[in-house]
Design a protein around this motif. Structure first.
Motif, PDB file in Angstrom:
ATOM      1  N   PRO A 262     -83.766 -91.979 -74.698  1.00 16.52           N
ATOM      2  CA  PRO A 262     -83.625 -92.972 -75.758  1.00 16.52           C
ATOM      3  C   PRO A 262     -82.902 -92.393 -76.963  1.00 16.52           C
ATOM      4  O   PRO A 262     -82.905 -91.184 -77.205  1.00 16.52           O
TER       5      PRO A 262
ATOM      6  N   SER B  22     -89.084 -94.562 -70.479  1.00 15.34           N
ATOM      7  CA  SER B  22     -89.019 -94.774 -69.036  1.00 15.34           C
ATOM      8  C   SER B  22     -87.606 -95.100 -68.544  1.00 15.34           C
ATOM      9  O   SER B  22     -87.387 -95.230 -67.348  1.00 15.34           O
ATOM     10  N   LYS B  23     -86.669 -95.231 -69.441  1.00 18.11           N
ATOM     11  CA  LYS B  23     -85.295 -95.533 -69.036  1.00 18.11           C
ATOM     12  C   LYS B  23     -84.662 -94.335 -68.330  1.00 18.11           C
ATOM     13  O   LYS B  23     -85.134 -93.206 -68.426  1.00 18.11           O
TER      14      LYS B  23
ATOM     15  N   ASP C 202     -96.440 -93.040 -74.512  1.00 20.00           N
ATOM     16  CA  ASP C 202     -96.159 -94.302 -73.815  1.00 20.00           C
ATOM     17  C   ASP C 202     -97.138 -94.569 -72.683  1.00 20.00           C
ATOM     18  O   ASP C 202     -96.964 -95.512 -71.915  1.00 20.00           O
TER      19      ASP C 202
ATOM     20  N   LYS D 290     -91.926 -96.441 -76.037  1.00 24.14           N
ATOM     21  CA  LYS D 290     -91.832 -97.272 -74.842  1.00 24.14           C
ATOM     22  C   LYS D 290     -90.480 -97.171 -74.149  1.00 24.14           C
ATOM     23  O   LYS D 290     -90.350 -97.593 -72.996  1.00 24.14           O
ATOM     24  N   THR D 291     -89.468 -96.619 -74.820  1.00 24.13           N
ATOM     25  CA  THR D 291     -88.130 -96.533 -74.224  1.00 24.13           C
ATOM     26  C   THR D 291     -87.953 -95.290 -73.364  1.00 24.13           C
ATOM     27  O   THR D 291     -86.886 -95.085 -72.788  1.00 24.13           O
TER      28      THR D 291
ATOM     29  N   GLU E 173     -88.515 -94.611 -80.087  1.00 21.63           N
ATOM     30  CA  GLU E 173     -89.535 -95.567 -79.683  1.00 21.63           C
ATOM     31  C   GLU E 173     -90.166 -95.092 -78.376  1.00 21.63           C
ATOM     32  O   GLU E 173     -89.478 -94.912 -77.384  1.00 21.63           O
TER      33      GLU E 173
ATOM     34  N   ASP F  54     -87.171 -99.712 -63.189  1.00 23.89           N
ATOM     35  CA  ASP F  54     -86.988 -98.980 -64.439  1.00 23.89           C
ATOM     36  C   ASP F  54     -86.454 -97.576 -64.211  1.00 23.89           C
ATOM     37  O   ASP F  54     -86.531 -96.714 -65.069  1.00 23.89           O
TER      38      ASP F  54
END
Length: 448
Positions: A199, A194-195, A118, A191-192, A189, A68
Motif C-alpha cells: 500500500p 492484503s493487496k 488488519d 486494511k490495504t 491504511e 485479493d
C-alpha cells in the motif's frame, strides 16, 4: 501496596533539552483476535527470507472467495486465529486454538514480529525493512455476519523499506512504522495490506534519527517521539497533514528523559513512558505525570481502548546492569493518578498484558500469571503456568513471554519449548504444546 497521587503539569511547549542515559522499553499493542504484549529496543538485523515448511493445511478452491491475491482459501465455520512465534533462525505460524505448527519460515538472524493491524498479517523486522507475513487466517464482515477463511501462510516478498526497522504501531485503522536509522515514519491504511502490491504510505521524518515510535490518531494527528542517537527527551503532537504533506505542531514536550514506548487508553488517550514518569496526551494537550522517585522509569506498558488505566513497569535503580523490578505501575488517565503496586516476585518486559475485562496481567518469575484489579491494584488470583525463572541479562535471549487476548492468555516457556494456553475465566492452564523450536517472541495478527 502504596498509592501515589502526583502533581499534573500541563505542557503546551517546552524548550529545555535534557541529556539522559539510554534505556530500553517496550510497546504494547492489543488486538481484537490476538495481541502483542510488548516490544523492545531496535531489532538486530535478520536476512534471507525463507520458504514455508511443515504446512498442515490443505486449502481447496472456492469460487466465492474474494480474489485479493491471497493463496487458495477455504471458508471456515468459525474464526481460526493464528500466532507467530520467533526462534533463532526463523518464525513459526501456529494455530491459536490447538497450538499446532501450520508453517515454519526459515529466516537467518534474530527476528522481531509485529502485528500489522488488519487481523491477518504480521510484519517481520528484517534486513532492509518490515517484511509482510500473511498468517493465512482472516474474517470478512458481510452485513450482519462474518465469513471466516484459512489458507497457507505466506512470507511475501513485499517489504516496507527501513534501514533499521523499529516499532510498528497500529491504531484507528492506520499502521505506523518507525525507522530508527533515519527517523522516517511511514503510515498506511491497515486494511490495504492484503493487496498484491504494498500500500501507498504517507511519510514524515523526525528532526533527528533515534530509536523512536509514532502513533496516528483518528483526527489525523500524528504523535512522534523526539531525540537523537545519544538521547531521547520528549514528544511532538502534529496536526493532520496538509496537501503538500507538511504538518504543524499542536503541542510538544521535552520533559520526558529516555522517552520510549506507547500505550492507548480509553477515549483515545496516548501514554508514553519516561525515566521519571510518563506523558499523557489527551485532547491535543500533553500532561506530565511524575514518578515519586527521582529515577522512576516507566517504559513497558499495556493499555486498552476500553479502560482509562494503563499498566506499566517501574524501575528505580538507574545504575543497574539489569534491574529485575518488583514494583509495577497503574496510571489512570482519567485522573492522571499514578499507583505503585509492590510484589514478591520480579518480571520482564514481556510479562505485561490486559484481560478482556481490563484486569492487569503480570507474568512473574515465580512462574505464576498474576491477575490484578486495575482500578485498585489488588491481586484477584494467581495461576501457576511455568516453573520459576530468572530474566537473562541479554534482552534478545528467550524468556517466558505473555500474549493476552480477551479471556485467553498464551505463555511461552523456552526452557521446555512449550506454549501454554490459559483460560483466564476458569483460572487454569487448558493446553500445553511442545514446539519444535525454542520460542522467543510471541505475537498474533491484530486489527485493533
Amino acid at each position: 501496596m502504596k498509592t501515589i497521587q502526583t502533581k499534573n503539569v500541563s505542557i503546551e511547549a517546552r524548550t529545555t533539552d535534557r541529556r539522559v542515559r539510554r534505556t530500553f522499553a517496550v510497546t504494547t499493542a492489543f488486538a481484537s483476535m490476538l495481541a502483542l504484549a510488548s516490544c523492545a529496543t531496535a531489532p538486530a538485523p535478520a536476512s534471507n527470507p525463507g520458504s514455508a515448511t511443515n504446512s498442515s493445511h490443505d486449502p481447496k478452491n472456492d469460487a466465492d472467495i474474494p480474489k485479493d491475491g491471497s493463496p487458495q482459501a477455504t471458508e471456515s465455520r468459525t474464526a481460526q486465529p493464528r500466532l507467530a512465534v520467533t526462534y533463532d533462525g526463523g518464525v513459526l505460524v501456529l494455530g491459536a486454538t490447538d497450538g499446532k505448527v501450520v508453517s515454519d519460515f526459515r529466516i537467518d538472524g534474530f527476528n522481531r514480529v509485529n502485528p500489522a493491524g488488519d487481523g491477518r498479517h504480521v510484519l517481520v523486522s528484517t534486513t532492509g525493512g518490515f517484511q509482510v507475513l500473511d498468517t493465512g487466517s482472516w474474517s470478512e464482515v458481510h452485513g450482519d455476519h462474518s465469513h471466516h477463511f484459512v489458507s497457507d501462510p505466506t512470507l511475501k516478498d513485499q517489504k516496507f523499506p527501513a534501514q533499521q526497522p523499529g516499532h510498528a504501531v497500529h491504531h484507528a485503522g492506520k499502521t505506523i512504522l518507525f525507522d530508527d536509522a533515519t527517523g522516517n515514519v511511514s503510515t498506511f491504511e491497515s486494511k490495504t495490506l492484503s493487496k498484491e502490491t504494498l500500500p501507498k504510505t504517507e511519510d514524515y521524518k523526525t528532526l533527528q534519527a533515534h530509536h523512536g515510535v509514532a502513533v496516528s490518531l483518528k483526527n489525523g494527528q500524528l504523535l512522534v517521539t523526539e531525540g537523537n542517537s545519544e538521547s531521547r527527551s520528549g514528544i511532538t503532537l502534529l496536526d493532520e497533514a496538509k496537501t503538500d504533506g507538511s504538518r504543524s505542531t499542536v503541542a510538544t514536550s521535552t520533559d520526558c528523559p529516555g522517552v520510549h514506548g506507547e500505550a492507548m487508553a480509553q477515549d483515545e488517550v496516548v501514554v508514553v513512558g519516561c525515566e521519571d514518569g510518563l506523558l499523557v496526551v489527551k485532547n491535543g494537550k500533553i500532561t506530565k505525570v511524575s514518578s515519586p522517585d527521582a529515577y522512576g522509569r516507566i517504559g513497558n506498558q499495556a493499555g486498552g481502548e476500553n479502560s482509562s488505566v494503563v499498566l506499566g513497569d517501574y524501575k528505580k535503580d538507574r545504575d543497574a546492569e539489569l534491574e529485575r523490578p518488583t514494583t509495577f505501575s497503574l496510571t489512570d488517565t482519567a485522573t492522571n493518578k499514578l499507583q505503585l503496586v509492590d510484589t514478591d516476585f520480579s518480571y520482564s518486559f514481556r510479562s505485561l498484558g490486559r484481560s478482556k475485562s481490563g484486569d492487569a496481567l503480570v507474568l512473574g518469575t515465580d512462574g505464576k500469571l498474576h491477575i490484578y484489579d486495575s482500578s485498585t491494584g489488588k491481586e484477584k488470583s494467581a495461576i501457576k503456568v511455568v516453573d520459576e525463572w530468572e530474566e537473562p541479562l541479554d534482552w534478545q535471549e528467550p524468556r517466558p513471554s505473555l500474549l493476552a487476548e480477551g479471556d485467553t492468555a498464551f505463555v511461552t516457556n523456552p526452557a521446555t519449548k512449550e506454549l501454554h494456553t490459559v483460560d483466564l475465566k476458569k483460572g487454569e492452564v487448558t493446553q500445553s504444546i511442545v514446539l519444535p523450536e525454542t520460542p522467543n517472541e510471541l505475537t498474533g495478527a491484530s486489527n485493533r
